[in-house]
Design a protein around this motif. Structure first.
Motif, PDB file in Angstrom:
ATOM      1  N   ASP A 110      49.104  10.659  15.577  1.00  9.67           N
ATOM      2  CA  ASP A 110      49.154  11.752  16.539  1.00  9.67           C
ATOM      3  C   ASP A 110      47.755  12.327  16.711  1.00  9.67           C
ATOM      4  N   ALA A 111      47.491  12.854  17.903  1.00  9.76           N
ATOM      5  CA  ALA A 111      46.238  13.581  18.122  1.00  9.76           C
ATOM      6  C   ALA A 111      46.347  14.959  17.474  1.00  9.76           C
ATOM      7  N   TRP A 112      45.207  15.498  17.029  1.00  6.86           N
ATOM      8  CA  TRP A 112      45.194  16.895  16.634  1.00  6.86           C
ATOM      9  C   TRP A 112      45.620  17.732  17.846  1.00  6.86           C
ATOM     10  N   PRO A 113      46.337  18.828  17.645  1.00  3.78           N
ATOM     11  CA  PRO A 113      46.898  19.594  18.769  1.00  3.78           C
ATOM     12  C   PRO A 113      45.870  20.094  19.777  1.00  3.78           C
ATOM     13  N   ASP A 114      44.630  20.268  19.351  1.00  3.86           N
ATOM     14  CA  ASP A 114      43.605  20.836  20.237  1.00  3.86           C
ATOM     15  C   ASP A 114      42.904  19.807  21.118  1.00  3.86           C
ATOM     16  N   VAL A 115      43.125  18.520  20.865  1.00  3.40           N
ATOM     17  CA  VAL A 115      42.255  17.506  21.464  1.00  3.40           C
ATOM     18  C   VAL A 115      42.543  17.270  22.945  1.00  3.40           C
ATOM     19  N   ASN A 135      34.134   2.794  14.880  1.00  8.68           N
ATOM     20  CA  ASN A 135      34.286   1.564  14.114  1.00  8.68           C
ATOM     21  C   ASN A 135      35.743   1.115  14.129  1.00  8.68           C
ATOM     22  N   GLY A 136      35.939  -0.190  14.094  1.00  3.31           N
ATOM     23  CA  GLY A 136      37.288  -0.743  14.102  1.00  3.31           C
ATOM     24  C   GLY A 136      37.433  -1.821  15.157  1.00  3.31           C
ATOM     25  N   THR A 137      38.629  -2.318  15.292  1.00  2.00           N
ATOM     26  CA  THR A 137      38.900  -3.361  16.281  1.00  2.00           C
ATOM     27  C   THR A 137      39.387  -2.747  17.587  1.00  2.00           C
ATOM     28  N   THR A 138      39.288  -3.519  18.640  1.00  2.00           N
ATOM     29  CA  THR A 138      39.824  -3.073  19.926  1.00  2.00           C
ATOM     30  C   THR A 138      41.348  -2.925  19.853  1.00  2.00           C
ATOM     31  N   ARG A 139      42.005  -3.822  19.126  1.00  2.00           N
ATOM     32  CA  ARG A 139      43.459  -3.710  18.949  1.00  2.00           C
ATOM     33  C   ARG A 139      43.826  -2.376  18.308  1.00  2.00           C
ATOM     34  N   LEU A 140      43.076  -1.978  17.303  1.00  2.00           N
ATOM     35  CA  LEU A 140      43.318  -0.699  16.649  1.00  2.00           C
ATOM     36  C   LEU A 140      43.182   0.444  17.644  1.00  2.00           C
ATOM     37  N   GLN A 141      42.119   0.438  18.437  1.00  2.00           N
ATOM     38  CA  GLN A 141      41.888   1.526  19.376  1.00  2.00           C
ATOM     39  C   GLN A 141      42.961   1.574  20.461  1.00  2.00           C
ATOM     40  N   LEU A 142      43.414   0.415  20.928  1.00  2.00           N
ATOM     41  CA  LEU A 142      44.490   0.394  21.914  1.00  2.00           C
ATOM     42  C   LEU A 142      45.767   1.000  21.337  1.00  2.00           C
ATOM     43  N   ASP A 143      46.087   0.639  20.104  1.00  2.00           N
ATOM     44  CA  ASP A 143      47.283   1.194  19.468  1.00  2.00           C
ATOM     45  C   ASP A 143      47.159   2.707  19.309  1.00  2.00           C
ATOM     46  N   LEU A 144      45.976   3.161  18.923  1.00  2.00           N
ATOM     47  CA  LEU A 144      45.780   4.583  18.656  1.00  2.00           C
ATOM     48  C   LEU A 144      45.757   5.427  19.928  1.00  2.00           C
ATOM     49  N   VAL A 145      45.136   4.924  20.980  1.00  2.00           N
ATOM     50  CA  VAL A 145      45.070   5.732  22.197  1.00  2.00           C
ATOM     51  C   VAL A 145      46.455   5.862  22.827  1.00  2.00           C
ATOM     52  N   ARG A 146      47.298   4.868  22.606  1.00  2.00           N
ATOM     53  CA  ARG A 146      48.665   4.934  23.133  1.00  2.00           C
ATOM     54  C   ARG A 146      49.555   5.822  22.270  1.00  2.00           C
ATOM     55  N   SER A 147      49.493   5.629  20.954  1.00  3.95           N
ATOM     56  CA  SER A 147      50.364   6.421  20.083  1.00  3.95           C
ATOM     57  C   SER A 147      49.997   7.896  20.092  1.00  3.95           C
ATOM     58  N   SER A 148      48.721   8.194  20.345  1.00  5.21           N
ATOM     59  CA  SER A 148      48.268   9.590  20.346  1.00  5.21           C
ATOM     60  C   SER A 148      48.482  10.290  21.673  1.00  5.21           C
ATOM     61  N   GLY A 149      48.754   9.526  22.737  1.00  2.74           N
ATOM     62  CA  GLY A 149      48.920  10.111  24.061  1.00  2.74           C
ATOM     63  C   GLY A 149      47.632  10.544  24.722  1.00  2.74           C
ATOM     64  N   LEU A 150      46.495  10.042  24.240  1.00  2.00           N
ATOM     65  CA  LEU A 150      45.209  10.472  24.784  1.00  2.00           C
ATOM     66  C   LEU A 150      44.678   9.605  25.922  1.00  2.00           C
ATOM     67  N   SER A 151      45.433   8.583  26.302  1.00  2.10           N
ATOM     68  CA  SER A 151      44.956   7.691  27.377  1.00  2.10           C
ATOM     69  C   SER A 151      44.511   8.428  28.634  1.00  2.10           C
ATOM     70  N   PRO A 152      45.221   9.483  29.099  1.00  2.00           N
ATOM     71  CA  PRO A 152      44.831  10.137  30.357  1.00  2.00           C
ATOM     72  C   PRO A 152      43.474  10.836  30.319  1.00  2.00           C
ATOM     73  N   VAL A 153      42.964  11.142  29.127  1.00  2.44           N
ATOM     74  CA  VAL A 153      41.707  11.896  29.056  1.00  2.44           C
ATOM     75  C   VAL A 153      40.556  11.066  28.502  1.00  2.44           C
ATOM     76  N   ILE A 154      40.752   9.754  28.390  1.00  2.00           N
ATOM     77  CA  ILE A 154      39.703   8.862  27.880  1.00  2.00           C
ATOM     78  C   ILE A 154      39.481   7.743  28.881  1.00  2.00           C
ATOM     79  N   ASP A 155      38.214   7.518  29.230  1.00  2.00           N
ATOM     80  CA  ASP A 155      37.877   6.537  30.255  1.00  2.00           C
ATOM     81  C   ASP A 155      37.753   5.112  29.732  1.00  2.00           C
TER      82      ASP A 155
END
Length: 255
Positions: A110-115, A135-155
Motif C-alpha cells: 500500500d502507498a503511505w496515506p499522504d502520497v 533499485n529493483g526489477t521492472t517487474r517489481l515496480q509494475l507490481d508495486l505501482v498497481r498494488s499501491s494505486g499510484l499509477s495515475p500520478v506517476i508518468d
C-alpha cells in the motif's frame, strides 16, 4: 529555472513496505517478532547495497531479498525465529514455500496515506512530470505501482534493471536525466525525493536538488537529523503533504 522532473524512490518513501512484509511472515511469530525481523531484513538489504563496488551490475532484487533473509535466519540468536520458517521445526530445514511467501510480499504494498494526494498536488501546481527511480526489477515496480494505486500520478518507472546500473552509482541519475530529456548539463531542473540519505547524497553529488522524507521504517542508522537537514538544504518533510510547497519554493529560489 522551472522544475521539470520529480524523481521518487519507491519503497519506504512512497510505499509502506513494513505492513506488507509483516503480514507475510509466519503467523506463529508474535507481532513484535515479525516487526523486528522485517526491520532488520530491510536494514540488511541497505547494508548489502552499500557494500557493493560502484557500478556493479544490479542483481535481481528477489534473489537479494531471499539471500539476505536466509543469512539472517542462520544467525544463532535467530534459532527460534528460524523454526517458524521450517516445515520440520528445524533451523536447518527452511521451507522454500514460507521463504518465497515472505519474498513475494515485497511485490504488493500500500502507498503511505499522504502520497497520492501529495503527488497529485505536485502535478497540479507545478506541472512536473513524476518518475520512479529505484533499485529493483521492472517487474517489481509494475507490481508495486498497481498494488499501491499510484499509477495515475506517476508518468514512468525507471528501475535499476532497466537502466543497467544501481543506486547510488552516479550514472543511474545521469541516465534518468537523459531519458526524460533534461540532460546532464541542467540537473537542477530535477529533484530527487527519498527517505534514504545515501540515495539523496548520490543524487546531490550529480547536481540534482533533493528532498528528504522522514519515514519511521527507513534509515534506522541515520541518527543525526541536523546533518540530514543541512545536506538537503533544509528540505526535510514528514510526509508528502508539503512537497508541492517545497518544490514551489525551490523553483522560486532559482529565478
Amino acid at each position: 529555472m522551472p522544475l521539470k522532473a520529480v524523481f521518487l524512490d519507491f519503497m519506504g518513501t512512497c510505499l509502506d513496505w513494513h505492513s506488507s512484509v509483516v503480514r507475510a511472515l509466519p503467523a506463529s511469530l508474535s507481532p513484535e517478532e515479525r516487526s523486528a525481523l522485517a526491520l532488520e531484513w530491510r536494514q540488511a538489504f541497505f547494508d548489502d547495497i552499500k557494500s557493493r563496488p560502484p557500478g556493479e551490475a544490479p542483481e535481481d532484487i528477489d534473489v537479494v531479498h531471499e539471500r539476505i533473509l536466509r543469512q539472517l535466519l542462520r544467525k544463532p540468536e535467530k534459532a527460534d525465529i528460524a523454526k517458524a520458517f521450517s516445515s520440520t521445526n528445524s533451523t536447518h530445514d527452511l521451507s522454500a514455500t514460507v521463504i518465497n511467501a515472505a519474498v513475494q510480499a515485497w511485490h504488493q504494498m500500500d502507498a503511505w496515506p499522504d502520497v497520492h494526494v501529495g503527488l497529485q498536488r505536485v502535478r497540479d501546481t507545478l506541472g512536473c512530470e513524476v518518475f520512479v527511480l529505484a533499485n529493483g526489477t521492472t517487474r517489481l515496480q509494475l507490481d508495486l505501482v498497481r498494488s499501491s494505486g499510484l499509477s495515475p500520478v506517476i508518468d514512468m518507472l525507471f528501475s535499476s534493471q532497466l537502466l543497467g546500473v544501481a543506486k547510488p552509482t552516479p550514472e543511474i541519475y545521469r541516465k534518468a536525466l537523459d531519458l526524460v530529456g533534461i540532460g546532464r548539463e541542467v540537473p537542477k531542473e530535477a529533484v530527487m525525493v527519498a527517505a534514504h540519505a545515501y540515495d539523496l547524497r548520490a543524487a546531490k553529488a550529480v547536481g540534482l536538488q533533493t528532498v528528504y522524507i522522514r519515514r519511521w521504517t527507513d534509515d534506522l542508522d541515520e541518527k543525526d537529523g541536523d546533518k540530514l537537514l543541512r545536506e538537503n538544504d533544509g528540505h526535510m518533510l514528514d510526509s508528502f503533504d508539503g512537497l508541492a510547497s517545497v518544490l514551489q519554493k525551490m523553483q522560486a529560489d532559482q529565478k
